[in-house]
Design a protein around this motif. Structure first.
Motif, short mmCIF file in Angstrom:
data_model
loop_
_atom_site.label_atom_id
_atom_site.label_comp_id
_atom_site.label_asym_id
_atom_site.label_seq_id
_atom_site.Cartn_x
_atom_site.Cartn_y
_atom_site.Cartn_z
N MET A 34 5.88 0.30 -9.30
CA MET A 34 5.24 1.13 -8.29
C MET A 34 5.92 0.93 -6.95
O MET A 34 6.47 -0.15 -6.66
N SER A 35 5.87 1.95 -6.13
CA SER A 35 6.57 1.91 -4.86
C SER A 35 5.72 2.49 -3.74
O SER A 35 4.78 3.25 -3.99
N TRP A 36 6.05 2.10 -2.53
CA TRP A 36 5.52 2.73 -1.33
C TRP A 36 6.69 3.36 -0.58
O TRP A 36 7.74 2.72 -0.40
N TYR A 37 6.50 4.59 -0.17
CA TYR A 37 7.44 5.31 0.68
C TYR A 37 6.73 5.65 1.99
O TYR A 37 5.50 5.60 2.07
N ARG A 38 7.50 6.03 2.98
CA ARG A 38 6.91 6.53 4.21
C ARG A 38 7.79 7.63 4.81
O ARG A 38 8.99 7.66 4.55
N GLN A 39 7.15 8.50 5.56
CA GLN A 39 7.88 9.55 6.27
C GLN A 39 7.35 9.64 7.68
O GLN A 39 6.19 10.04 7.89
N GLY A 40 8.18 9.22 8.63
CA GLY A 40 7.81 9.28 10.03
C GLY A 40 8.07 10.66 10.61
O GLY A 40 8.76 11.48 9.98
N PRO A 41 7.53 10.95 11.78
CA PRO A 41 7.72 12.26 12.40
C PRO A 41 9.19 12.57 12.61
O PRO A 41 9.92 11.79 13.25
#
Length: 115
Positions: A34-41
């Protein structure tokens, strides 16, 4: 039907902490890393952390190493992201995903780090 649901985001001051949770269903959770991703503005989506199917191994992006900890509870079909010493540049929508399962994107949870 594959479903993932992230929760735990919010507004926090720089230096603060948050714990994100991701509850999964519709697939055999214990078979998948399992993974966590992120997308900033205004930014591309980036990989933050990965944990193996058993939880024995983890990997972190350099930008969060030493501050974030990924963990999982296979009995609860849940993966967590403990985030400490948060910085304004950690502001993003955070997503969890089963590695190798394209349909496993959730709606994400917003994390805002601001004074």
């Amino acid at each position: 039907q594959v479903q993932v649901a992230e929760s735990g985001g919010g507004l926090v001051q720089p230096g603060g902490s948050l714990r994100l949770s991701c509850s999964a269903s519709g697939f055999t959770f214990s078979n998948y890393a399992m993974s966590w991703y992120r997308q900033g503005p205004g930014k591309e989506r980036e990989l933050v952390a990965v944990i193996t199917s058993t939880g024995a191994g983890t990997h972190y992006a350099d930008s969060v190493k030493g501050r974030f900890t990924i963990s999982r509870d296979n009995a609860k079909n849940t993966v967590y992201l403990e985030m400490n010493r948060l910085k304004p540049e950690d502001t993003a929508v955070y997503y969890c995903k089963a590695m190798g399962l394209p349909s496993s994107w959730g709606q994400g949870t917003q994390v805002t780090v601001s004074a």
